[in-house]
Design a protein around this motif. Structure first.
Motif, mmCIF file in Angstrom:
data_model
loop_
_atom_site.group_PDB
_atom_site.id
_atom_site.type_symbol
_atom_site.label_atom_id
_atom_site.label_comp_id
_atom_site.label_asym_id
_atom_site.label_seq_id
_atom_site.Cartn_x
_atom_site.Cartn_y
_atom_site.Cartn_z
ATOM 1 N N ILE A 17 1.054 -1.185 -0.164
ATOM 2 C CA ILE A 17 -0.361 0.282 0.041
ATOM 3 C C ILE A 17 0.922 1.470 0.005
ATOM 4 O O ILE A 17 0.230 2.575 0.703
ATOM 5 N N LEU A 18 2.063 0.822 -0.508
ATOM 6 C CA LEU A 18 3.228 2.578 -0.506
ATOM 7 C C LEU A 18 2.362 3.379 -1.608
ATOM 8 O O LEU A 18 2.244 2.697 -3.177
ATOM 9 N N ARG A 19 1.660 5.055 -1.443
ATOM 10 C CA ARG A 19 1.966 5.031 -2.224
ATOM 11 C C ARG A 19 3.157 6.302 -3.368
ATOM 12 O O ARG A 19 4.108 5.947 -2.555
ATOM 13 N N THR A 20 2.737 5.857 -4.380
ATOM 14 C CA THR A 20 4.366 6.921 -4.959
ATOM 15 C C THR A 20 3.556 7.912 -5.959
ATOM 16 O O THR A 20 1.957 7.839 -6.455
ATOM 17 N N LEU A 21 4.104 8.674 -6.951
ATOM 18 C CA LEU A 21 3.751 9.639 -7.533
ATOM 19 C C LEU A 21 4.152 8.661 -8.433
ATOM 20 O O LEU A 21 4.880 8.500 -9.056
ATOM 21 N N LYS A 22 3.056 8.939 -9.871
ATOM 22 C CA LYS A 22 2.851 8.404 -11.129
ATOM 23 C C LYS A 22 2.496 8.617 -12.190
ATOM 24 O O LYS A 22 1.655 10.097 -12.208
ATOM 25 N N PRO A 23 2.982 9.099 -13.530
ATOM 26 C CA PRO A 23 3.205 9.732 -14.382
ATOM 27 C C PRO A 23 1.255 9.737 -14.656
ATOM 28 O O PRO A 23 1.158 8.886 -15.047
ATOM 29 N N LYS A 24 0.559 10.896 -15.570
ATOM 30 C CA LYS A 24 -0.801 10.534 -15.593
ATOM 31 C C LYS A 24 -0.530 9.192 -17.571
ATOM 32 O O LYS A 24 0.105 9.284 -18.095
ATOM 33 N N LEU A 25 -1.253 8.506 -16.588
ATOM 34 C CA LEU A 25 -1.767 7.758 -18.129
ATOM 35 C C LEU A 25 -2.426 7.906 -19.178
ATOM 36 O O LEU A 25 -3.788 9.188 -18.992
ATOM 37 N N ASN A 26 -2.402 7.214 -20.021
ATOM 38 C CA ASN A 26 -3.157 7.171 -21.151
ATOM 39 C C ASN A 26 -3.945 6.117 -21.561
ATOM 40 O O ASN A 26 -4.022 4.858 -21.213
ATOM 41 N N GLY A 27 -5.529 6.249 -21.571
ATOM 42 C CA GLY A 27 -6.762 5.413 -20.814
ATOM 43 C C GLY A 27 -8.368 5.907 -21.362
ATOM 44 O O GLY A 27 -8.423 6.827 -21.203
ATOM 45 N N ILE A 28 -8.613 4.324 -20.782
ATOM 46 C CA ILE A 28 -10.469 4.939 -21.181
ATOM 47 C C ILE A 28 -10.527 5.472 -19.357
ATOM 48 O O ILE A 28 -10.324 4.431 -18.514
ATOM 49 N N ASP A 29 -10.827 6.748 -19.336
ATOM 50 C CA ASP A 29 -10.610 7.485 -17.894
ATOM 51 C C ASP A 29 -11.850 6.838 -17.073
ATOM 52 O O ASP A 29 -13.154 7.442 -17.469
ATOM 53 N N PHE A 30 -11.267 5.307 -16.041
ATOM 54 C CA PHE A 30 -12.982 5.811 -15.132
ATOM 55 C C PHE A 30 -12.288 5.731 -13.766
ATOM 56 O O PHE A 30 -13.416 5.532 -12.366
ATOM 57 N N ILE A 344 -14.749 3.083 -8.496
ATOM 58 C CA ILE A 344 -15.181 4.361 -10.370
ATOM 59 C C ILE A 344 -15.613 4.962 -10.826
ATOM 60 O O ILE A 344 -16.690 4.998 -10.264
ATOM 61 N N CYS A 345 -15.328 5.589 -11.570
ATOM 62 C CA CYS A 345 -15.752 7.433 -11.430
ATOM 63 C C CYS A 345 -16.238 7.332 -12.645
ATOM 64 O O CYS A 345 -15.824 7.012 -13.732
ATOM 65 N N LEU A 346 -18.003 7.376 -12.568
ATOM 66 C CA LEU A 346 -18.121 7.398 -14.450
ATOM 67 C C LEU A 346 -18.342 9.308 -15.117
ATOM 68 O O LEU A 346 -18.206 9.964 -13.802
ATOM 69 N N HIS A 347 -18.313 9.325 -16.062
ATOM 70 C CA HIS A 347 -18.551 10.285 -16.946
ATOM 71 C C HIS A 347 -19.014 10.712 -18.252
ATOM 72 O O HIS A 347 -19.692 9.826 -18.451
#
Length: 366
Positions: A17-30, A344-347
């Motif tokens: 459960i270690l939190r790390t900063l990750k680059p913004k990903l490309n994909g289908i945003d949910f 899950i976030c719906l848009h």
């Protein structure tokens, strides 16, 4: 001292459960809070660009706190506009919803007061309560009977803190009933509308016409509005008190005018595009029709698939990621142990095909 900090990090890493900063990903945003797609809306971006071209000074730094050199006509006009839109006497802008909550709950209650918070209230409220000298009590999530039992025992001034739409379970507060209880026991109700604003028009306070029953409200603009910052809605006395006594306001450099302009422009854009909220509600209905058991309201854009088996949860998220679906797995201590979930976030911009494909994968794990 460093060894102590590293040991705590190592413990989280071992637990996965270690939190790390990750680059913004490309994909289908949910997984983002961009419920109406305004953060990347090209039409809105063009409107903002044109306003900057007409007035490049909007990009200038504020140069100081609003009490020294950072106050501008744009900030004042935006506050007046927001107050008018929400039918409150006054509004006070902040750089984030977190800072707005810090200001409210660290400043208004004093050592003789009690703050009664829903047990699932945002961390910013808990942090603010620690800065306050007031007593803090928790009531069971959305439990009116438990809240009334606590209110009945109080002898001094009380504040009640709730969210209108909760960010982890995605369920709605019984805001009308809580407003009635606050009135019955002469308590000051404070509502955080961060996730409801834009999703349900201007939020549930406006929807149910509770402006006269809600002592103060927080509107956050980094979610459905696609901007940044926040505003506290209140009366003029509370606004003046916060300006005079709220450390998170007094000692923070003001944002540049571009932020305040972007908020007002996005409000106007939101009024012109009711179809965005309609599309979102249609997508929420599509998800609900897939028969996946989730705790929230059927009206909510936030859907939580509970999965207390951490290994299974990690496996599900990886499978979704491999299929280009971006979701967010929530582990303890962010939520209580045993209530870990896929959030899950719906848009408005999600397609029916993507929602069906997403839920098909989830069904393979539950």
């Amino acid at each position: 001292m460093l060894k102590k900090f590293q040991a705590a990090l190592d413990k989280r890493k071992e637990a996965g459960i270690l939190r790390t900063l990750k680059p913004k990903l490309n994909g289908i945003d949910f997984y983002s809070n961009d419920y109406l797609g305004l953060a990347g809306n090209e039409e809105l971006q063009l409107q903002l660009l044109l306003k900057v071209q007409e007035n490049p000074q909007l990009l200038s730094g504020s140069s100081g706190s609003r009490l020294i050199s950072g106050n501008t006509n744009t900030a004042t006009e935006t506050e007046n506009y927001i107050a008018e839109q929400h039918q409150y006497p006054a509004a006070l802008l902040f750089s984030s919803g977190y800072n707005a909550n810090l200001a409210l709950f660290s400043t208004l209650p004093d050592r003789h007061d009690t703050i009664i918070v829903d047990e699932q209230i945002h961390r910013s409220v808990h942090d603010a309560c620690r800065m306050s000298h007031a007593k803090k009590l928790k009531f069971r999530h959305n439990d009116l009977e438990d809240l009334e039992n606590i209110l009945r025992k109080q002898t001094g001034p009380c504040y009640i803190a709730i969210e209108s739409l909760y960010s982890m379970d995605g369920d709605l507060a019984p805001i009308q009933e809580i407003a009635a209880l606050s009135k019955k026991y002469n308590a000051a109700l404070i509502v955080d509308e961060a996730h409801a604003f834009g999703v349900f028009g201007y939020g549930l306070i406006e929807k149910y016409k509770l402006q006269n029953d809600v002592f103060a409200a927080v509107m956050t603009y980094g979610k459905a509005l696609g901007a940044h910052g926040a505003a506290i809605l209140c009366d003029e006395t509370i606004k003046s008190y916060l300006v005079n006594f709220a450390s998170p306001f007094i000692y923070t450099t003001a944002a540049q005018d571009f932020l305040w302009m972007a908020i007002q422009t996005s409000y106007e854009f939101l009024k012109q595009k009711p179809e965005l909220s309609e599309r979102l509600q249609k997508n929420i209905e599509t998800f609900s029709n897939q028969n996946i058991k989730t705790p929230p309201s059927e009206l909510s854009p936030i859907q939580a698939v509970l999965m207390p088996d951490n290994q299974q949860l990690r496996s599900l998220q990886k499978t979704l990621s491999d299929n280009n679906f971006l979701t967010y797995a929530v582990y303890s201590p962010t939520v209580k142990a045993g209530t870990e979930r896929l959030r899950i976030c719906l848009h408005s911009f999600n397609t029916e095909e993507d929602i069906v494909a997403l839920t098909r994968i989830i069904k393979g794990f539950i």
